[in-house]
Write a protein that holds these residues in place. Sequence first.
Motif, PDB file in Angstrom:
ATOM      1  N   HIS A  39      59.624  66.468  21.328  1.00 26.17           N
ATOM      2  CA  HIS A  39      60.708  67.038  20.531  1.00 26.17           C
ATOM      3  C   HIS A  39      60.324  68.154  19.545  1.00 26.17           C
ATOM      4  CE1 HIS A  39      62.693  62.977  21.354  1.00 26.17           C
ATOM      5  NE2 HIS A  39      63.514  63.857  21.407  1.00 26.17           N
ATOM      6  N   ASP A  56      52.416  60.678  12.798  1.00 28.92           N
ATOM      7  CA  ASP A  56      52.540  59.262  13.539  1.00 28.92           C
ATOM      8  C   ASP A  56      51.307  58.385  13.170  1.00 28.92           C
ATOM      9  OD1 ASP A  56      53.579  59.075  16.947  1.00 28.92           O
ATOM     10  OD2 ASP A  56      52.087  57.716  16.183  1.00 28.92           O
ATOM     11  N   ASN A  82      52.254  56.491   8.385  1.00 33.50           N
ATOM     12  CA  ASN A  82      53.439  55.800   8.808  1.00 33.50           C
ATOM     13  C   ASN A  82      54.732  56.602   8.016  1.00 33.50           C
ATOM     14  OD1 ASN A  82      55.413  53.718   8.758  1.00 33.50           O
ATOM     15  ND2 ASN A  82      53.735  52.242   9.132  1.00 33.50           N
ATOM     16  N   PHE A  83      55.615  56.702   8.896  1.00 34.95           N
ATOM     17  CA  PHE A  83      56.773  57.418   8.036  1.00 34.95           C
ATOM     18  C   PHE A  83      57.488  56.709   6.973  1.00 34.95           C
ATOM     19  CE2 PHE A  83      59.011  55.506  12.159  1.00 34.95           C
ATOM     20  CZ  PHE A  83      59.977  54.680  11.409  1.00 34.95           C
ATOM     21  N   ASP A 104      62.077  59.213  16.223  1.00 35.99           N
ATOM     22  CA  ASP A 104      62.494  58.837  17.800  1.00 35.99           C
ATOM     23  C   ASP A 104      61.609  57.550  17.717  1.00 35.99           C
ATOM     24  OD1 ASP A 104      62.582  58.555  20.359  1.00 35.99           O
ATOM     25  OD2 ASP A 104      61.161  60.286  20.655  1.00 35.99           O
ATOM     26  N   GLN A 111      51.646  55.241  24.906  1.00 40.63           N
ATOM     27  CA  GLN A 111      51.330  53.865  24.576  1.00 40.63           C
ATOM     28  C   GLN A 111      51.267  52.840  25.583  1.00 40.63           C
ATOM     29  OE1 GLN A 111      53.354  53.911  21.057  1.00 40.63           O
ATOM     30  NE2 GLN A 111      51.683  54.427  19.509  1.00 40.63           N
TER      31      GLN A 111
HETATM   32  C1  LIG Z   1      59.144  57.056  21.166  1.00 42.71           C
HETATM   33  S1  LIG Z   1      57.635  57.687  20.742  1.00 42.71           S
HETATM   34  C2  LIG Z   1      58.058  59.382  20.045  1.00 42.71           C
HETATM   35  C3  LIG Z   1      58.013  60.504  21.292  1.00 42.71           C
HETATM   36  C4  LIG Z   1      58.065  61.938  20.680  1.00 42.71           C
HETATM   37  N1  LIG Z   1      59.389  61.998  19.966  1.00 42.71           N
HETATM   38  C5  LIG Z   1      57.759  62.883  21.676  1.00 42.71           C
HETATM   39  O1  LIG Z   1      58.655  63.748  22.077  1.00 42.71           O
HETATM   40  O2  LIG Z   1      56.660  63.007  22.392  1.00 42.71           O
HETATM   41  C6  LIG Z   1      57.303  56.986  19.183  1.00 42.71           C
HETATM   42  C7  LIG Z   1      55.989  57.289  18.508  1.00 42.71           C
HETATM   43  O3  LIG Z   1      56.414  56.996  16.995  1.00 42.71           O
HETATM   44  C8  LIG Z   1      55.192  56.462  16.674  1.00 42.71           C
HETATM   45  N2  LIG Z   1      55.732  55.468  15.394  1.00 42.71           N
HETATM   46  C9  LIG Z   1      56.488  54.386  15.424  1.00 42.71           C
HETATM   47  N3  LIG Z   1      56.453  53.749  14.524  1.00 42.71           N
HETATM   48  C10 LIG Z   1      55.936  54.817  13.460  1.00 42.71           C
HETATM   49  C11 LIG Z   1      56.106  54.611  12.123  1.00 42.71           C
HETATM   50  N4  LIG Z   1      56.552  53.630  11.365  1.00 42.71           N
HETATM   51  N5  LIG Z   1      55.402  55.608  11.480  1.00 42.71           N
HETATM   52  C12 LIG Z   1      54.774  56.616  12.207  1.00 42.71           C
HETATM   53  N6  LIG Z   1      54.864  56.707  13.614  1.00 42.71           N
HETATM   54  C13 LIG Z   1      55.369  55.711  14.224  1.00 42.71           C
HETATM   55  C14 LIG Z   1      54.442  55.538  17.661  1.00 42.71           C
HETATM   56  O4  LIG Z   1      53.216  55.774  17.347  1.00 42.71           O
HETATM   57  C15 LIG Z   1      54.938  56.723  18.962  1.00 42.71           C
HETATM   58  O5  LIG Z   1      53.889  57.392  19.114  1.00 42.71           O
END
Ligand SMILES: C[S@@+](CC[C@H](N)C(=O)[O-])C[C@H]1O[C@@H](n2cnc3c(N)ncnc32)[C@H](O)[C@@H]1O
Length: 315
Positions: A39, A56, A82-83, A104, A111
């Motif tokens: 994205h 991330d 962490n977000f 997202d 993973q």
């Molecule tokens: C569905 S993937 C995102 C894909 C990304 N939008 C792309 O275009 O490649 C979700 C990502 O969010 C990360 N993630 C999940 N929960 C998170 C959090 N609380 N804080 C930061 N990153 C997080 C995961 O490690 C994963 O890499």
Amino acid sequence: MPEGAADLHEPVLRAEVVRILSPLTGKTVVDGTLGLGGHTEALLQADETVRVIGIDRDAEAIALASQRLARFGSRIRTIHGNFRDLGQHLDDIKIKTVDGLLLDIGVSSLQLDASERGFSFRRDGPLDMRMDRKGTQTAADWIHTATESELSAIIYRFGEERYARRIARAIVSARECDRITATTQLAGIIRNAVPAKYAYRRLDPATRTFQAIRMFLNDELGALEAGLAAGFERLIIGGIFVVISFHSLEDRIVKRFFREKARACVCPPKLPECICDKEIEAEILTPRPLTASPSEIEANPRSRSAKLRAAVRLR
Ligand SMILES: C[S@@+](CC[C@H](N)C(=O)[O-])C[C@H]1O[C@@H](n2cnc3c(N)ncnc32)[C@H](O)[C@@H]1O
């Protein structure tokens, strides 16, 4: 990690994300779930003045995405974190507000595809499932120490698994003989625990339990709730928040959060007049969530369950 994974990844609802966050000229957008950077790449390509801060919790995702996005130079900044701690991350780089925010959420293809991460019951690997490998407790550790009722409660709550009790009982009896350390070992225990007819459904019987353990271990719903609040607080007035979720429990949290921000009054309905002084803080841009088109679903079956919700901050 699969070779060239970053090249293969096509982000879900890519065009919709760019459209909703546009115009992008001169803006700063936070991508709180950078993943493989799909994205973020689309945003950076769409406008040559937009800047993205990509966060991330997975250090491997940060490394791969940083490589993929290096050609955008200083327009991309990556943060391993962490977000849910978005406010702190922005303070660290001395940024007060941003113009757009994207989450997202969930697990990435990176993973899922890497057997050594232990997210997939289809690949034999250690039962790990930590998104951030600095975290201490692996899925194997938790499964080894949780009581039967804890196992059952988590599998039911986060997996909405009707056979949660049976699965929990089977896990406890299996671990008495042998420590459960591998993904395929756990998947086998689950498949043997559920009624035979369940095994012939479209969904593998292990799907819901794996999802539940992953969501619990990484506190995914807690992070989402905290991240929504932290993100909204840092949006400028007129800034846009976009969230893509894949799970009904997550979508419900997002829907409720945006609805609450868009409501004028939160008084109990029985009160004769409003005493809450609540003001409308946001306008919902997606009265119904956006979903993937049939052609996107055909190209990427995982997009089938994606729901995109967006709102604009008004005050
Ligand atoms: C569905 S993937 C995102 C894909 C990304 N939008 C792309 O275009 O490649 C979700 C990502 O969010 C990360 N993630 C999940 N929960 C998170 C959090 N609380 N804080 C930061 N990153 C997080 C995961 O490690 C994963 O890499």
